[in-house]
Design a protein around this motif. Sequence first.
Motif, short mmCIF file in Angstrom:
data_model
loop_
_atom_site.label_atom_id
_atom_site.label_comp_id
_atom_site.label_asym_id
_atom_site.label_seq_id
_atom_site.Cartn_x
_atom_site.Cartn_y
_atom_site.Cartn_z
N PHE A 91 3.01 -1.75 -8.30
CA PHE A 91 1.91 -2.17 -7.43
C PHE A 91 0.96 -3.10 -8.17
O PHE A 91 0.54 -4.14 -7.65
N SER A 92 0.61 -2.73 -9.41
CA SER A 92 -0.30 -3.54 -10.21
C SER A 92 0.26 -4.93 -10.45
O SER A 92 -0.45 -5.94 -10.35
N TYR A 93 1.55 -5.00 -10.76
CA TYR A 93 2.17 -6.29 -11.02
C TYR A 93 2.07 -7.19 -9.79
O TYR A 93 1.74 -8.38 -9.89
N GLN A 94 2.36 -6.64 -8.62
CA GLN A 94 2.29 -7.43 -7.39
C GLN A 94 0.87 -7.88 -7.09
O GLN A 94 0.64 -8.99 -6.61
N GLN A 95 -0.10 -7.02 -7.40
CA GLN A 95 -1.51 -7.37 -7.22
C GLN A 95 -1.88 -8.58 -8.06
O GLN A 95 -2.47 -9.55 -7.57
N ILE A 96 -1.57 -8.51 -9.35
CA ILE A 96 -1.95 -9.59 -10.27
C ILE A 96 -1.10 -10.83 -10.02
O ILE A 96 -1.56 -11.96 -10.22
N LEU A 97 0.13 -10.64 -9.55
CA LEU A 97 0.97 -11.78 -9.22
C LEU A 97 0.32 -12.62 -8.12
O LEU A 97 0.41 -13.85 -8.12
N ALA A 98 -0.36 -11.94 -7.21
CA ALA A 98 -1.04 -12.65 -6.13
C ALA A 98 -2.30 -13.36 -6.60
O ALA A 98 -2.60 -14.47 -6.17
N SER A 99 -3.05 -12.73 -7.54
CA SER A 99 -4.33 -13.32 -7.98
C SER A 99 -4.18 -14.21 -9.22
O SER A 99 -4.90 -15.20 -9.37
N HIS A 100 -3.28 -13.86 -10.14
CA HIS A 100 -3.06 -14.61 -11.38
C HIS A 100 -1.55 -14.76 -11.61
O HIS A 100 -0.98 -14.11 -12.51
N PRO A 101 -0.87 -15.57 -10.81
CA PRO A 101 0.61 -15.64 -10.88
C PRO A 101 1.15 -16.00 -12.26
O PRO A 101 2.11 -15.39 -12.72
N LYS A 102 0.55 -16.97 -12.92
CA LYS A 102 1.06 -17.40 -14.23
C LYS A 102 0.91 -16.28 -15.26
O LYS A 102 1.81 -16.02 -16.07
N LEU A 103 -0.24 -15.59 -15.23
CA LEU A 103 -0.47 -14.50 -16.15
C LEU A 103 0.56 -13.39 -15.95
O LEU A 103 1.15 -12.88 -16.91
N ALA A 104 0.79 -13.01 -14.70
CA ALA A 104 1.74 -11.94 -14.39
C ALA A 104 3.15 -12.30 -14.84
O ALA A 104 3.87 -11.48 -15.43
N GLN A 105 3.55 -13.54 -14.59
CA GLN A 105 4.92 -13.96 -14.88
C GLN A 105 5.17 -14.16 -16.37
O GLN A 105 6.26 -13.86 -16.87
N LYS A 125 5.48 10.60 -14.35
CA LYS A 125 6.27 9.45 -14.80
C LYS A 125 6.71 8.59 -13.62
O LYS A 125 6.68 7.36 -13.69
N GLU A 126 7.14 9.24 -12.54
CA GLU A 126 7.53 8.48 -11.34
C GLU A 126 6.31 7.78 -10.74
O GLU A 126 6.41 6.64 -10.26
N ALA A 127 5.18 8.47 -10.75
CA ALA A 127 3.96 7.87 -10.22
C ALA A 127 3.57 6.63 -11.02
O ALA A 127 3.17 5.60 -10.45
N ILE A 128 3.69 6.72 -12.34
CA ILE A 128 3.36 5.59 -13.21
C ILE A 128 4.20 4.36 -12.84
O ILE A 128 3.69 3.23 -12.78
N ALA A 129 5.49 4.56 -12.57
CA ALA A 129 6.36 3.44 -12.20
C ALA A 129 5.87 2.79 -10.90
O ALA A 129 5.89 1.56 -10.76
N PHE A 162 0.82 -1.20 0.00
CA PHE A 162 0.00 0.00 0.00
C PHE A 162 0.86 1.26 0.00
O PHE A 162 0.48 2.29 -0.57
N ALA A 163 2.05 1.19 0.62
CA ALA A 163 2.94 2.35 0.65
C ALA A 163 3.37 2.73 -0.76
O ALA A 163 3.50 3.92 -1.09
N LYS A 164 3.60 1.74 -1.63
CA LYS A 164 4.00 2.02 -3.01
C LYS A 164 2.85 2.68 -3.78
O LYS A 164 3.06 3.63 -4.55
N TYR A 165 1.65 2.18 -3.55
CA TYR A 165 0.47 2.80 -4.18
C TYR A 165 0.31 4.24 -3.70
O TYR A 165 0.09 5.17 -4.50
N LEU A 166 0.43 4.46 -2.39
CA LEU A 166 0.26 5.79 -1.83
C LEU A 166 1.35 6.74 -2.32
O LEU A 166 1.10 7.92 -2.56
N LEU A 167 2.56 6.22 -2.48
CA LEU A 167 3.65 7.04 -3.02
C LEU A 167 3.28 7.52 -4.43
O LEU A 167 3.55 8.67 -4.79
N GLY A 168 2.66 6.65 -5.22
CA GLY A 168 2.20 7.06 -6.54
C GLY A 168 1.23 8.23 -6.46
O GLY A 168 1.30 9.18 -7.25
N ASN A 169 0.34 8.20 -5.46
CA ASN A 169 -0.61 9.30 -5.29
C ASN A 169 0.11 10.61 -4.95
O ASN A 169 -0.22 11.68 -5.48
N LEU A 170 1.08 10.54 -4.06
CA LEU A 170 1.81 11.75 -3.67
C LEU A 170 2.64 12.31 -4.83
O LEU A 170 2.69 13.52 -5.04
N LEU A 171 3.27 11.42 -5.57
CA LEU A 171 4.05 11.87 -6.72
C LEU A 171 3.14 12.51 -7.77
O LEU A 171 3.53 13.50 -8.42
#
Length: 403
Positions: free
Chosen positions: A128-142, A119-123, A103-112
């Motif tokens: 954050f998005s990758y880690q989210q999908i890695l948890a729900s759809h690991p094969k798809l993310a990888q 551009k920094e926020a997008i990174a 959540f800290a990485k997501y919130l950092l995006g908001n502050l940036l």
Amino acid sequence: MLPENQTKNLIAHYQKALLIKPDNPTAFYQIGKQYQYLAAFNHAFNYYLKAIQSNPHSNSCYHDLKIVIFFSNIFNQLIDPEYLQLGSDLLKQTIKNQPQYLFAKYLLGNLLSQQEKVKEAIACYQAFSYQQILASHPKLAQQHCNPQILRKPDFIICGLPKCGTTSIYGYLTSHPHVLTAVEKEINFFSHFFDRGLDYYYTHFLATANNNYLTGEATPSYFFWANPQQIFQLFPNIKLIFLFRNPVDRAISSFYLLHRLGIGQNSLDKTFNLSIQTLEKRPDFDWLSVQKQKFSTDSLLEEISLMHTIPSVYIFFIKKWMNVFPKEHLLILKSEDFYSNPSATMKQVHRFLNLPDYQLTEYRNYNPGSYSLMSDKLRQQLVEFFYPYNQQLEEYLGRKFNWE
């Protein structure tokens, strides 16, 4: 709800506590909460940062910081650039020390983003998005994640607040063929359009596999977004709306802001004020209040209108139906959704051309509780909304049977 002078007394009380223990995170946090209640978001932001400095492991501080950022945007109270920079530095340190706290990485995006460092926020959002999908759809993310691809949403749940949008989005993104966005409410078409389309698209995981739908749910789009703007970008997108008894929706909205710690008038004063105001300003054009700066009194008035205006469904749904083909809109009755979520989700899946997928449990994602209102006030609201409900039923050719 506390009167303003009592809130200020509480601030003074916690300030005295800081004289005894200058690094007391609880005192910092409580002062932040009181300023948040007074809608003094810049001060609230500052004290939440002080609380994080004293205790970087306090989850509530980070989540309240998000709330303050959101409402400062709505009411155009700019956060001091020095505070934003300090917040970014603190969050970078939190990410370094607590790498699992996503959540800290997501919130950092908001502050940036607030600092116009898009551009920094997008990174941050991409990570954050990758880690989210890695948890729900690991094969798809990888195997299929490709940040070079721009991903557009397939659907948007456009409304309305306190009508079940959080639950329906939770059920929908539980479908094995649906990917969640970085966050449910992106608010791009209501408040952040000037950040650019790259900013918006990065909220959706980009994959080389096209067998998945993705989308967002910003319920305030119903009354804040420009339908023509969305149509020009996504002419084939599917839009979902939930309509709830407007009296119940308005009351639930009032108590939501109360739970979020945003100061308001009393229940009776809030709705008497909003009815009186709308009788003088019957166009219900919520867009006209954007980009204004409010005094304390006018802010309380606009907060009261935030509960009432969106419930005048007929004014806004016409704007959407004048732009989008009828077959691209799904209008659901919240009471039907609450009583039979399984049947409603079948409708949603069919609308999005998804195979049906039933959950073993349909939990309430965003429950709220509140005191009963007086019969007199409820009757006032019923009478106020009645003609607009009649117009809605005639326009859509369906009965809602709200009382």
